[in-house]
Design a protein around this motif. Structure first.
Motif, short mmCIF file in Angstrom:
data_model
loop_
_atom_site.label_atom_id
_atom_site.label_comp_id
_atom_site.label_asym_id
_atom_site.label_seq_id
_atom_site.Cartn_x
_atom_site.Cartn_y
_atom_site.Cartn_z
N GLN A 180 0.83 -1.21 0.00
CA GLN A 180 0.00 0.00 0.00
C GLN A 180 0.87 1.25 0.00
O GLN A 180 1.92 1.30 0.64
N LYS A 181 0.39 2.25 -0.73
CA LYS A 181 1.04 3.55 -0.67
C LYS A 181 0.64 4.27 0.63
O LYS A 181 -0.25 3.81 1.35
N ALA A 182 1.27 5.39 0.90
CA ALA A 182 1.01 6.13 2.14
C ALA A 182 -0.45 6.57 2.22
O ALA A 182 -1.02 6.67 3.32
N ASP A 183 -1.08 6.82 1.07
CA ASP A 183 -2.47 7.27 1.08
C ASP A 183 -3.47 6.11 1.09
O ASP A 183 -4.67 6.32 0.97
N GLY A 184 -2.95 4.87 1.21
CA GLY A 184 -3.82 3.72 1.30
C GLY A 184 -4.14 3.04 -0.03
O GLY A 184 -4.72 1.96 -0.06
N ARG A 185 -3.77 3.69 -1.14
CA ARG A 185 -4.02 3.08 -2.45
C ARG A 185 -3.01 1.96 -2.71
O ARG A 185 -1.90 1.96 -2.17
N PRO A 186 -3.37 0.97 -3.55
CA PRO A 186 -2.42 -0.10 -3.84
C PRO A 186 -1.23 0.41 -4.64
O PRO A 186 -1.37 1.26 -5.51
N ASP A 187 -0.07 -0.12 -4.31
CA ASP A 187 1.15 0.19 -5.06
C ASP A 187 1.36 -0.93 -6.06
O ASP A 187 1.81 -2.02 -5.70
N PHE A 188 1.01 -0.69 -7.31
CA PHE A 188 1.04 -1.73 -8.33
C PHE A 188 2.46 -2.04 -8.83
O PHE A 188 2.62 -2.69 -9.85
N GLU A 189 3.46 -1.58 -8.09
CA GLU A 189 4.85 -1.91 -8.43
C GLU A 189 5.56 -2.65 -7.30
O GLU A 189 6.73 -2.99 -7.42
N ARG A 190 4.85 -2.88 -6.19
CA ARG A 190 5.46 -3.55 -5.04
C ARG A 190 4.45 -4.52 -4.43
O ARG A 190 3.24 -4.29 -4.52
N PHE A 191 4.96 -5.54 -3.76
CA PHE A 191 4.09 -6.58 -3.22
C PHE A 191 4.09 -6.57 -1.69
O PHE A 191 5.05 -6.14 -1.05
N ASN A 192 2.99 -7.05 -1.14
CA ASN A 192 2.79 -7.14 0.30
C ASN A 192 3.43 -8.44 0.80
O ASN A 192 2.85 -9.52 0.71
N LEU A 193 4.64 -8.34 1.31
CA LEU A 193 5.39 -9.53 1.68
C LEU A 193 4.76 -10.25 2.88
O LEU A 193 4.94 -11.46 3.03
N THR A 194 4.03 -9.52 3.71
CA THR A 194 3.34 -10.19 4.82
C THR A 194 2.33 -11.20 4.29
O THR A 194 2.25 -12.34 4.76
N VAL A 195 1.55 -10.80 3.30
CA VAL A 195 0.58 -11.70 2.69
C VAL A 195 1.28 -12.87 2.01
O VAL A 195 0.91 -14.05 2.20
N TRP A 196 2.30 -12.59 1.22
CA TRP A 196 2.95 -13.66 0.46
C TRP A 196 3.68 -14.65 1.36
O TRP A 196 3.66 -15.86 1.11
N ARG A 197 4.28 -14.16 2.43
CA ARG A 197 4.92 -15.09 3.36
C ARG A 197 3.88 -15.90 4.13
O ARG A 197 4.11 -17.07 4.45
N GLY A 198 2.73 -15.28 4.41
CA GLY A 198 1.65 -16.04 5.03
C GLY A 198 1.15 -17.16 4.12
O GLY A 198 0.82 -18.25 4.58
N LEU A 199 1.09 -16.89 2.82
CA LEU A 199 0.70 -17.92 1.87
C LEU A 199 1.73 -19.04 1.79
O LEU A 199 1.37 -20.23 1.71
N ASP A 200 3.01 -18.68 1.82
CA ASP A 200 4.06 -19.71 1.86
C ASP A 200 3.86 -20.63 3.06
O ASP A 200 3.95 -21.87 2.94
N ARG A 201 3.63 -20.02 4.22
CA ARG A 201 3.44 -20.80 5.44
C ARG A 201 2.24 -21.73 5.31
O ARG A 201 2.30 -22.91 5.68
N ALA A 202 1.15 -21.22 4.75
CA ALA A 202 -0.05 -22.04 4.59
C ALA A 202 0.19 -23.21 3.65
O ALA A 202 -0.24 -24.34 3.92
#
Length: 508
Positions: A180-202
């Motif tokens: 997410q960008k500072a204003d809350g909009r999605p940053d379409f050039e970067r990924f949310n590593l918390t989500v992706w690492r959570g998926l790896d764990r699952a």
């Protein structure tokens, strides 16, 4: 990571240091860890890491790597041939710390490999080694976000009930694949590593329990999730495949109710791109408002039907249309969004366990495999639109299961797994109830919902008939010898029963 074998240091002429396994079991995960000394303003987009793998047979696979934070990139791969493999990793633009080559040995293993469509009978799934699979899936909305102890306990509970697949997650606007960008909009050039690492764990925890993962919505673009521009969407598909391609239990389903956010041409391109990126080694489908457009169903990348047809009335018999679906487009059928106990669209009909159980058997004996959700709100009511974080399908074992359908689904799965189900196909024309799965001439399973006499068309020879109680999971003591061309049998009582008829020479 638990799936990765002993790590070994591989050194190229450029003296780059890349950690990579020396050996890996067949269908296990090979993972190389690369660390750059350079600083990149956006490591997700400024560097492309590519690896080429050369199989013992001469087959070649080129796959992407991915950025995983802290100046670390990873390359994952799932070898499918026993023997010595060679690999080459390169970065673009060139980075001497992320260029290397080496080899590893793929050893025999007890893993069965990823999910496939049975080539002899496309109603069913197999694993890559040919082992037949009868899927019973459970819906977990927050698969990526559950705490590891909770998720492990949840998967253990589900495994004990006979579930061998998990559907989830469905990401949410506040928790997407994107940063997410500072204003809350999605940053379409970067990924949310918390989500992706959570998926790896699952995926890891599910793999340890021999459970397949079927994502519900990763790409988004529907149900309140942002839709990425075309270039960003391709970046996302490449990143997703790079992270998941090492997991034998991964499948790819990009989004939910795609018709609400994508055109037909767009969804066909997404499926084609996933098929290209995965080299056709993983099953792909897409969740629809009902059963997908025919152009999607016939696409080469479309591995299995994903059906949405909620049980919103006491009309359990409606699922006989699944037999027609298979007859028209012969691919496996996952009744993805049909039996969600307590769902706010199903209301009272979705709390009636007799209605749910009968629907489950109509689905199963019409050729479908079931994804169940427990959305019952304690003490026992159907979910309202404002209810968030109140159900077992959201929280797992952070609360107690509330659904009453678990035992019936366990009985159903055990019934099927005791049969050579992979030789059977729907034959509604053979029985008066129109719900029949059969290997014609050898084996017939017929659902009788109401205790009424049932007629079954058989060849003119002897068969043995038995009755299975779907409420208790027990066989009735009554056993009859019957013969064709038309057998008529009456269930033991006025409730629902499953009739199993076997050729007399297969009865024991």
């Amino acid at each position: 990571m638990g799936l990765i074998c002993l790590l070994l240091l591989t050194v190229t002429a450029a003296q780059a240091q890349v950690q990579a396994p020396h050996s890996v079991p067949r269908w296990g995960m090979w993972e190389a860890v690369l660390k750059s000394r350079r600083h990149y303003l956006n490591p997700f987009t400024e560097v492309t890491v590519t690896a080429t793998f050369f199989a013992p047979s001469g087959n070649r696979f080129t796959v992407g790597g991915f950025y995983d934070g802290d100046n670390v990139w990873r390359v994952r791969f799932m070898p499918d041939e026993v023997g010595r493999w060679r690999w080459i990793i390169r970065a673009e633009p060139p980075d001497e710390n992320m260029s290397a080559s080496g080899n590893f040995v793929c050893t025999p293993s007890r893993l069965h490999g990823p999910l496939r469509v049975n080539p002899q009978n496309p109603l069913w799934f197999t694993f890559a080694d040919g082992t037949p699979v009868y899927l019973l899936a459970f819906h977990l909305w927050n698969l990526d976000a559950l705490a590891e102890p909770t998720l492990a306990k949840t998967l253990d509970f589900l495994q004990a009930q006979g579930f061998n697949a998990i559907v989830g997650p469905h990401l949410f606007p506040e928790r997407t694949a994107w940063a997410q960008k500072a204003d809350g909009r999605p940053d379409f050039e970067r990924f949310n590593l918390t989500v992706w690492r959570g998926l790896d764990r699952a995926l890891q925890l599910a793999a340890q329990r021999q459970m397949v993962v079927i994502p519900f919505s990763i790409v988004g673009g529907t149900n309140g999730l942002p839709k990425a521009p075309a270039d960003a969407l391709d970046l996302l598909l490449r990143y997703w495949v790079a992270r998941w391609q090492g997991f034998w239990n991964a499948t790819f389903q990009p989004t939910s109710e795609w018709e609400e956010g994508y055109s037909l041409d767009e969804i066909l391109r997404i499926g084609d791109r996933l098929h290209q990126l995965t080299h056709g080694r993983f099953l792909i489908s897409v969740h629809s408002l009902r059963a997908n457009a025919e152009a999607v169903q016939k696409a080469a990348w479309f591995g299995y039907h994903t059906v949405q047809d909620k049980l919103n009335d006491h009309n359990f018999g409606k699922y006989v249309w699944l037999a027609e679906l298979f007859g028209r487009i012969p691919k496996p059928i996952l009744a993805h969004e049909c039996l969600w106990e307590g769902n706010f669209y199903q209301r009272e009909a979705g709390l009636d366990v007799d209605n749910l159980r009968k629907a489950a058997w109509v689905i199963a004996l019409s050729g479908g495999q079931i994804n169940y959700a427990d959305e019952v709100v304690p003490p026992r009511r159907w979910q309202r639109l404002g209810d968030v974080g109140t159900t077992f399908s959201e929280l797992g074992t952070a609360m107690s299961p509330q659904g009453l359908l678990y035992p019936a689904l366990t009985h159903l799965a055990r019934f099927f797994r005791a049969l050579p189900f992979w030789r059977m196909t729907p034959h509604p024309e053979l029985t008066s109830t129109k719900v029949c799965l059969a290997e014609v001439g050898a084996l017939y399973a017929v659902f009788v919902p109401d205790g009424q006499a049932v007629r079954v068309t058989l060849p003119v020879r002897q068969f043995v008939a038995r009755w299975f109680n779907p409420r208790t999971g027990k066989w009735h003591a009554l056993q009859q010898t019957v013969s064709g061309p038309l057998a008529e049998l009456t269930p033991p009582d006025v409730r629902d029963w499953v009739l199993l008829i076997k050729s007399a020479n297969r009865a024991h």
